[in-house]
Design an enzyme around this catalytic site. Structure first.
Site, PDB file in Angstrom:
ATOM      1  CB  SER A 105      -1.021  -0.074   1.180  1.00  0.00           C
ATOM      2  OG  SER A 105      -1.941   0.969   1.199  1.00  0.00           O
ATOM      3  CG  ASP A 246      -6.752  -3.307  -3.180  1.00  0.00           C
ATOM      4  OD1 ASP A 246      -7.321  -2.937  -2.257  1.00  0.00           O
ATOM      5  OD2 ASP A 246      -5.325  -3.341  -2.903  1.00  0.00           O
ATOM      6  CG  HIS A 274      -5.875  -2.501   0.706  1.00  0.00           C
ATOM      7  ND1 HIS A 274      -5.091  -2.195  -0.318  1.00  0.00           N
ATOM      8  CD2 HIS A 274      -5.210  -1.804   1.734  1.00  0.00           C
ATOM      9  CE1 HIS A 274      -4.135  -1.230  -0.022  1.00  0.00           C
ATOM     10  NE2 HIS A 274      -4.389  -0.929   1.121  1.00  0.00           N
TER      11      HIS A 274
END
Length: 291
Positions: A105, A246, A274
């Site tokens: 991320s 995601d 995620h």
């Protein structure tokens, strides 16, 4: 049980908590976690699997998270470049001229920054559930929340489930975090709530100032020229790992990364969201990290 050694390293005025697993004579993997995430948010089974693959693994708490230094952001604002400098300080603290780097991320954006601006320190690059470091998602998010059609250069906004979670405005705490991680997980793979809850409770207990992690959102909103440098300059062998579920950065973000980085490989993980808190997923991801 995974054997680890903890160490504090310095980055300018800051002290950063770090932890190493595996033998120090082995090649190193530096794990860079996402916005507001402590190093312990990377599941132990993922680290153990990497050690089985014959590497040492280093994870750490970003500034303003966990046991690392808390920053007066108003007096000393920072950006992605400063968080990248912390990563270099971790490598220096272990005497490592270079490492395999895997970032998740926001950590994936930091990893991209390192691959662009400090290529000699990067043996390979793995970008997990992330987005191009120079892309500003806020306009697309605002259009999605306002019911407007996307602009031509928009990448996909977050899922309705994530936007609904934000709109619900749950009070801060472990229950809110567990609910968020359930959304992060996505609707396809089973969510390992006990493992996620245990990590989140531990994270809260070891945070010097839990509220300070919100500074990462401010850091992520700074788009200086260094962050806008072209990803086409990346020369490190690169793998993009992205889930097709995601809810924060839908698959188009991973596809955009793969298109921008020459010679990169895109590995789409069916059902992954995620986060890695689904049974068997940490080991699966560990096997995809480029060494």
């Amino acid at each position: 049980m995974l054997e680890t050694q903890e160490r504090f390293v310095t980055s300018g005025r800051l002290r950063l908590w770090t932890e190493r697993a595996g033998h120090p004579d082995q090649p190193a993997v530096l794990l860079i976690m996402g916005s507001a995430a402590q190093g312990i948010s990377c599941p132990d089974p993922l680290i153990a699997r990497l050690v089985e693959r014959g590497v040492q693994v280093i994870r750490f708490d970003h500034r303003d998270t966990g046991r690392s230094s808390v920053v007066d952001f108003d007096a000393h604002p920072y950006a992605i470049a400063d968080l990248a400098a912390d990563c270099l300080a971790v490598l220096d603290g272990y005497g490592l001229p270079a490492a395999h780097v895997a970032g998740m991320s926001m950590g994936g954006m930091i990893a991209q920054w390192l691959a662009v601006h400090e290529p000699a320190r990067i043996r390979s690059l793995t970008v997990l559930t992330s987005s191009p470091m120079g892309y500003d998602p806020r306009p697309a998010w605002a259009r999605a929340q306002g019911g407007e059609p996307p602009a031509p250069d928009d990448l996909s906004p977050p899922s309705p489930a994530f936007l609904a979670h934000l709109a619900a405005g749950m009070p801060p705490g472990v229950e809110s975090d567990v609910a968020l991680f359930r959304v992060f997980n996505g609707p396809v793979r089973p969510f390992d709530e006990p493992a996620a809850r245990a990590m989140l409770e531990l994270a809260l207990s070891r945070a010097t100032d839990p509220a300070a992690a919100a500074h990462h959102d401010l850091a992520g909103q700074t788009f200086a020229p260094d962050r806008l440098a072209p990803l086409s300059s990346i020369t490190a062998p690169t793998t993009i790992v992205h889930g097709d579920q995601d809810p924060i950065f839908p698959l188009g973000h991973g596809e955009a990364l793969a298109a921008a980085i020459p010679g990169s490989r895109l590995h789409v993980v069916p059902g992954m969201g995620h986060t890695f808190f689904s049974p068997g997923l940490p080991e699966e991801i560990a096997d995809l990290i480029r060494l």
